[in-house]
Design an enzyme around this catalytic site. Structure first.
Site, PDB file in Angstrom:
ATOM      1  N   SER A 168      -3.235 -17.492  -2.661  1.00  0.00           N
ATOM      2  CA  SER A 168      -3.607 -17.929  -1.323  1.00  0.00           C
ATOM      3  C   SER A 168      -3.769 -19.299  -1.390  1.00  0.00           C
ATOM      4  O   SER A 168      -4.071 -19.855  -2.262  1.00  0.00           O
ATOM      5  CB  SER A 168      -4.560 -17.036  -0.601  1.00  0.00           C
ATOM      6  OG  SER A 168      -5.054 -17.506   0.632  1.00  0.00           O
ATOM      7  N   TYR A 181     -13.244 -13.584  -1.199  1.00  0.00           N
ATOM      8  CA  TYR A 181     -11.663 -13.662  -1.106  1.00  0.00           C
ATOM      9  C   TYR A 181     -11.508 -15.170  -1.938  1.00  0.00           C
ATOM     10  O   TYR A 181     -10.775 -15.272  -2.670  1.00  0.00           O
ATOM     11  CB  TYR A 181     -11.241 -13.831   0.403  1.00  0.00           C
ATOM     12  CG  TYR A 181      -9.942 -13.544   0.440  1.00  0.00           C
ATOM     13  CD1 TYR A 181      -8.913 -12.377   0.490  1.00  0.00           C
ATOM     14  CD2 TYR A 181      -9.059 -14.899   0.714  1.00  0.00           C
ATOM     15  CE1 TYR A 181      -7.753 -12.706   0.695  1.00  0.00           C
ATOM     16  CE2 TYR A 181      -7.734 -14.861   0.990  1.00  0.00           C
ATOM     17  CZ  TYR A 181      -7.184 -13.844   0.889  1.00  0.00           C
ATOM     18  OH  TYR A 181      -5.784 -13.673   1.280  1.00  0.00           O
TER      19      TYR A 181
HETATM   20  P1  NAD Z   1      -1.618  -6.224   4.589  1.00  0.00           P
HETATM   21  O1  NAD Z   1      -2.743  -5.767   4.893  1.00  0.00           O
HETATM   22  O2  NAD Z   1      -0.097  -6.411   5.456  1.00  0.00           O
HETATM   23  O3  NAD Z   1      -0.950  -5.569   3.249  1.00  0.00           O
HETATM   24  C1  NAD Z   1      -1.746  -5.128   2.333  1.00  0.00           C
HETATM   25  C2  NAD Z   1      -1.069  -4.097   1.450  1.00  0.00           C
HETATM   26  O4  NAD Z   1      -1.867  -3.993   0.280  1.00  0.00           O
HETATM   27  C3  NAD Z   1      -0.690  -2.961   2.031  1.00  0.00           C
HETATM   28  O5  NAD Z   1       0.435  -2.188   1.498  1.00  0.00           O
HETATM   29  C4  NAD Z   1      -1.856  -2.124   1.785  1.00  0.00           C
HETATM   30  O6  NAD Z   1      -1.603  -0.397   1.586  1.00  0.00           O
HETATM   31  C5  NAD Z   1      -2.172  -2.498   0.098  1.00  0.00           C
HETATM   32  N1  NAD Z   1      -3.279  -2.349  -0.326  1.00  0.00           N
HETATM   33  C6  NAD Z   1      -4.567  -2.500   0.108  1.00  0.00           C
HETATM   34  N2  NAD Z   1      -5.744  -1.993  -0.738  1.00  0.00           N
HETATM   35  C7  NAD Z   1      -4.910  -1.447  -1.641  1.00  0.00           C
HETATM   36  C8  NAD Z   1      -5.577  -0.687  -2.829  1.00  0.00           C
HETATM   37  N3  NAD Z   1      -6.748  -0.463  -2.847  1.00  0.00           N
HETATM   38  N4  NAD Z   1      -4.500  -0.276  -3.695  1.00  0.00           N
HETATM   39  C9  NAD Z   1      -3.295  -0.349  -3.483  1.00  0.00           C
HETATM   40  N5  NAD Z   1      -2.630  -1.099  -2.358  1.00  0.00           N
HETATM   41  C10 NAD Z   1      -3.737  -1.578  -1.492  1.00  0.00           C
HETATM   42  O7  NAD Z   1      -1.929  -7.742   4.045  1.00  0.00           O
HETATM   43  P2  NAD Z   1      -0.892  -9.026   3.767  1.00  0.00           P
HETATM   44  O8  NAD Z   1      -1.318 -10.092   4.781  1.00  0.00           O
HETATM   45  O9  NAD Z   1       0.566  -8.833   3.640  1.00  0.00           O
HETATM   46  O10 NAD Z   1      -1.434  -9.503   2.353  1.00  0.00           O
HETATM   47  C11 NAD Z   1      -0.830  -9.476   1.051  1.00  0.00           C
HETATM   48  C12 NAD Z   1      -1.063 -10.173   0.002  1.00  0.00           C
HETATM   49  O11 NAD Z   1      -1.123 -11.748   0.515  1.00  0.00           O
HETATM   50  C13 NAD Z   1      -2.880 -10.120  -0.331  1.00  0.00           C
HETATM   51  O12 NAD Z   1      -2.955 -10.493  -1.502  1.00  0.00           O
HETATM   52  C14 NAD Z   1      -3.218 -11.385   0.607  1.00  0.00           C
HETATM   53  O13 NAD Z   1      -4.579 -11.939   0.074  1.00  0.00           O
HETATM   54  C15 NAD Z   1      -2.232 -12.566   0.479  1.00  0.00           C
HETATM   55  N6  NAD Z   1      -2.190 -13.497   1.574  1.00  0.00           N
HETATM   56  C16 NAD Z   1      -2.132 -13.147   2.584  1.00  0.00           C
HETATM   57  C17 NAD Z   1      -2.068 -14.201   3.505  1.00  0.00           C
HETATM   58  C18 NAD Z   1      -1.898 -13.809   5.200  1.00  0.00           C
HETATM   59  O14 NAD Z   1      -1.870 -14.805   5.975  1.00  0.00           O
HETATM   60  N7  NAD Z   1      -1.334 -12.583   5.725  1.00  0.00           N
HETATM   61  C19 NAD Z   1      -2.347 -15.285   3.262  1.00  0.00           C
HETATM   62  C20 NAD Z   1      -2.395 -15.779   2.005  1.00  0.00           C
HETATM   63  C21 NAD Z   1      -2.438 -14.765   1.010  1.00  0.00           C
END
Ligand code: NAD
Length: 286
Positions: A168, A181
């Protein structure tokens, strides 16, 4: 381009992980989906992704993934790919290792590992619940270590592998209220560099992607919380969120992150090692 490769994408039932799984399947990789969700939804995703490289990038841009895959299936489909599902909980080390074992058993090998599953919780550090700290460190950081540790021997043995950690902007800079985080994502970048150095003379690479704001359920919750707290509309909260951090004032998309993962998996990216690539609309250029 990735025909015959086997890719695990953790947390791929939603958001960025799903975008990555779709992009890899569209290049012909067999996929192991992982994450939570109801059985019917996951089954639907498996069917959609199994259409594999049967739709073109132009069709995806025009219709979106689901409709492009549906159109092609209606026309008789293409080669297709295998899509397995692992329900492993990334907060449990034994299940992380079990996911690698299941993938190897069912699809024969693991060539690409995308550590993407992640959760968020916001509170000032002195009010941060210790159990939330532990869960975020376990899922966002330690799961990456357990998965890499379990998958590296077979990648080294074949002298080919791609590990992509979804970190991130919070792996590079901090924000308030996100102690766990930010600590976990900084840790992911440290782990990425060590694995990249330890595999430097092999055909295995390890890199990280650092997304800025991407409009997924994880971020929608932060928008909803801000709207409720500040008594403003969700649209205003969304504009404020972007305005505070992301100079482009536009969200990055799961498709863009997926395309970058595909590039990092290509032969052209073989000498990209141990880097942290922002996809953040200028957030960390400030
Ligand atoms: P999201 O909530 O849409 O998806 C998260 C996914 O992780 C889902 O499929 C969920 O079922 C799964 N998950 C959660 N806990 C779990 C567990 N204990 N075991 C297995 N699966 C699990 O979130 P997202 O925004 O798509 O985030 C995905 C990644 O991207 C994360 O690592 C997040 O930190 C990172 N990220 C997101 C953003 C953003 O703006 N959305 C920005 C930077 C980084």
């Amino acid at each position: 381009m990735l025909e015959g490769k086997v890719a695990i994408v953790t947390g791929s039932t939603s958001g960025i992980g799903l975008g990555i799984a779709r992009a890899l399947a569209a290049q012909g990789a067999h996929i192991v989906l992982n994450g939570f969700g109801d059985a019917a939804q996951i089954d639907g995703l498996r069917k959609e992704l199994a259409a594999g490289p049967s739709y073109s990038a132009a069709e995806v841009t025009k219709y979106g993934f689901a409709q492009a895959a549906q159109l092609r299936r209606a026309e008789g489909g293409g080669a297709g790919v295998k899509v397995a599902y692992s329900p492993a909980d990334m907060s449990k080390p034994a299940e992380v290792v079990g996911m690698i074992e299941q993938a190897t058993r069912e699809l024969g090998r693991v060539d690409i590992l995308v550590n993407n599953a992640g959760i968020q919780y916001t509170a000032p550090v002195e009010e941060f619940p210790p159990e939330k700290w532990d869960a975020i460190i376990a899922i966002n950081l330690s799961a990456n270590f357990h998965a890499v540790r379990a998958v590296l021997p077979q990648m080294k043995q074949r002298n080919w592998g791609r590990i992509v950690n979804i970190a991130s902007t919070h792996g590079l800079v901090a924000s308030t209220q996100k102690a766990a985080y930010v600590a976990a994502k900084h840790g992911v970048l440290g782990l990425t560099k060590v694995v990249a150095l330890e595999t430097a003379t092999t055909g295995v690479t390890c890199n990280a992607i650092c997304p800025g704001w991407v409009l997924t359920p994880l971020v929608q919750k932060q928008i909803d919380d801000m709207a409720a707290r500040e008594r403003i509309s969700k649209e205003e909260a969304q504009a404020r969120l972007l305005g505070e951090k992301q100079p482009s004032l536009a969200f990055a998309t799961p498709e863009q992150i997926g395309a970058l993962v595909v590039f990092l998996c290509s032969e052209q990216a073989a000498q990209i090692r141990g880097v942290a690539m922002p996809v953040d609309g200028g957030w960390t250029a400030q």
